[in-house]
Design an enzyme around this catalytic site. Sequence first.
Site, PDB file in Angstrom:
ATOM      1  N   GLU A 141      45.654   5.630  94.923  1.00  0.00           N
ATOM      2  CA  GLU A 141      45.781   4.324  94.084  1.00  0.00           C
ATOM      3  C   GLU A 141      47.147   4.570  93.515  1.00  0.00           C
ATOM      4  OE1 GLU A 141      43.013   3.174  91.306  1.00  0.00           O
ATOM      5  OE2 GLU A 141      44.220   2.003  90.169  1.00  0.00           O
ATOM      6  N   LYS A 224      48.575 -19.139 104.734  1.00  0.00           N
ATOM      7  CA  LYS A 224      49.959 -19.225 104.317  1.00  0.00           C
ATOM      8  C   LYS A 224      50.316 -17.715 103.814  1.00  0.00           C
ATOM      9  CE  LYS A 224      52.258 -21.944 100.415  1.00  0.00           C
ATOM     10  NZ  LYS A 224      52.096 -22.797  99.626  1.00  0.00           N
ATOM     11  N   GLY A 355      35.287  10.048  68.978  1.00  0.00           N
ATOM     12  CA  GLY A 355      36.569   9.487  68.531  1.00  0.00           C
ATOM     13  C   GLY A 355      37.217  10.672  67.756  1.00  0.00           C
ATOM     14  N   CYS A 382      29.325  12.862  70.728  1.00  0.00           N
ATOM     15  CA  CYS A 382      30.520  13.663  70.106  1.00  0.00           C
ATOM     16  C   CYS A 382      30.534  13.521  68.794  1.00  0.00           C
ATOM     17  CB  CYS A 382      31.669  13.390  71.038  1.00  0.00           C
ATOM     18  SG  CYS A 382      32.875  14.875  70.965  1.00  0.00           S
ATOM     19  N   GLY A 384      30.169  10.979  67.465  1.00  0.00           N
ATOM     20  CA  GLY A 384      28.584  10.531  67.020  1.00  0.00           C
ATOM     21  C   GLY A 384      27.458  11.448  66.684  1.00  0.00           C
ATOM     22  N   HIS A 508      29.638  14.444  76.286  1.00  0.00           N
ATOM     23  CA  HIS A 508      29.699  13.438  76.670  1.00  0.00           C
ATOM     24  C   HIS A 508      28.921  12.975  77.939  1.00  0.00           C
ATOM     25  CE1 HIS A 508      33.176  11.928  74.244  1.00  0.00           C
ATOM     26  NE2 HIS A 508      33.507  13.434  74.301  1.00  0.00           N
ATOM     27  N   GLU A 510      28.033  10.082  79.014  1.00  0.00           N
ATOM     28  CA  GLU A 510      28.502   9.058  79.781  1.00  0.00           C
ATOM     29  C   GLU A 510      29.361   9.364  80.872  1.00  0.00           C
ATOM     30  OE1 GLU A 510      29.474  10.040  76.982  1.00  0.00           O
ATOM     31  OE2 GLU A 510      31.503   9.443  76.521  1.00  0.00           O
TER      32      GLU A 510
HETATM   33  N1  GLN Z   1      37.163  14.428  66.607  1.00  0.00           N
HETATM   34  C1  GLN Z   1      35.980  15.273  67.095  1.00  0.00           C
HETATM   35  C2  GLN Z   1      36.530  16.595  67.691  1.00  0.00           C
HETATM   36  O1  GLN Z   1      37.787  16.876  67.929  1.00  0.00           O
HETATM   37  C3  GLN Z   1      35.197  14.577  67.994  1.00  0.00           C
HETATM   38  C4  GLN Z   1      35.896  14.323  69.355  1.00  0.00           C
HETATM   39  C5  GLN Z   1      35.152  13.539  70.300  1.00  0.00           C
HETATM   40  O2  GLN Z   1      34.435  12.644  69.733  1.00  0.00           O
HETATM   41  N2  GLN Z   1      35.523  13.341  71.466  1.00  0.00           N
HETATM   42  O3  GLN Z   1      35.677  17.741  67.645  1.00  0.00           O
END
Ligand code: GLN
Length: 542
Positions: A141, A224, A355, A382, A384, A508, A510
């Site tokens: 892709e 077309k 995050g 993470c 979280g 992660h 997910e």
């Molecule tokens: N900011 C956090 C760290 O660097 C968590 C990273 C994340 O959630 N991917 O460890």
Amino acid sequence: MPKYIFVTGGVVSSLGKGIASASIGKLLESRGLKVTLIKCDPYINVDPGTMNPYQHGEVYVTDDGAETDLDLGHYERFTRAKLSKDNNITTGKIYFSVISKERRGDYLGKTVQIIPHITEEIKNNIKKVAYGRKIDVVIVEIGGTVGDIEGLPFLEAIRQLRLELGREYAINIHVTLIPYIKTADEIKTKPTQHSVGTLREIGIIPDIILCRTEKHLSKEAKDKIALFCNVDSEAVIPADDVKSIYEVPLNLRNEGLDRLIVRLLNLKCEDRDLSAWENTVLKKLQSPAKQVKIAVVGKYIALQDAYKSIYEALVHGAIANDAELIIKRVDSEDIEKDGAKKYLEGSEGILVPGGFGNRGIEGKIQAIAYARENKIPFLGICLGMQTAVIEFARNVCRLPRANSTEFSKNSRYPVISLLEEQKKVKHIGASMRLGAYACRLKLASKAHRVYKKTKVYERHRHRYEFNNKFKGLMEKHGMVFSGIHPKGNLVEIIELKKHPFFIACQFHPEFKSKPDKPHPLFAAFIKTSLTSSGYVPGPKNA
Ligand code: GLN
């Protein structure tokens, strides 16, 4: 020798080329073929790991620790292909390699140019993916839209490849938009004619035109498009809007796409069998017996793509439980302003995703306190998990202003901090703990019961870790450290006992969830959310 399908896009971006490519992969696999998929991204970043989610959306991580485009997530969710760092090729990566070769003197005094040196590098990177592997079809892709300046070297490379490989070894599929003009009650084929024209100017002739449309294409419209774009009418494949992305392979099958591909590439394969996908995924999606309301509390809530794999994994968890998923996206900064109850009351499960950076952290901590105190199922991922540790340290262990050193360098209680080796890192690119790591599960813990295994491998992307100095104290207060990476004793999963479901992980999960193979943590989280039937005010009890 593998055969190649090159997928380009025209008219506008966000047409779902990634999902179209993944669906083609799925259809070919359903005929017993072995596929792999490559995403070419024309930006100059070496990988998207250094990009902000507002720029790029989610960064998808592979087992080998590559930070890649989120389309690789679609590829892995739809197919059995095992992807690695080689499956995402960026302009940055190509130039990095060519310039390094030039500095080493590999070009023997030649002038190094886009054609042939950059294009040669792109071709070699594409071909490398199938070397030494039994792959029948490679789907490539090309990111961006035809006409973009930065995409040109990639298009030139696939033009040359097609020429080198020959007719039955490579085809071009062009994904385009057929807009519907409401006031005129008409669809418009002109933008597609233009984008196919631009492709032809650079020597690429599409074999198949995949038309994204709001309105189903009539026979006349197909004819077309076929006439103006120089393809057979049967090669104009409508790709109508659908409710769920998991319907796309079946719609494309109904339009005869895989049959056409098999013929054009002269593929030797079995009859198609998509019954498992139809029975385990689509039936459950189309007529779920229940409904489950999950709140996702993050800071990139306004963006569709920032938590892509999380949202998909929640859908998979819901499919596993025969439920329809209702996601409430909650901005953690709103919780900071108005409190958690206003946004989270009525949610049957609360998820705090990963995050970076300080913004919205306190709102996430409040959301976690709310889930813990009110016994609402909670899954932390993470950041979280890190914020769940901070919350527990502050509110249960009574360590005032406990924090992660990411947010407060001089906290008295740095419950999340950097490992020594991370402190030495100077470059931010590709320098986190990345990719699959082993995690040993504590016997009889909730995580062990969920996974039904004692050792799992999960993907990471973070710098900070749980600070083991606080382990004893937290254990005393009821936190269970149920997943550990043996090397260095790193905490991978935490959980709480007196709670229906309070699990958070440093990795992660997910990234490894698929619609037909939901991740156990997501399946169990949704299951408990369904059974704990919403918000029940409970005693303050960890
Ligand atoms: N900011 C956090 C760290 O660097 C968590 C990273 C994340 O959630 N991917 O460890």
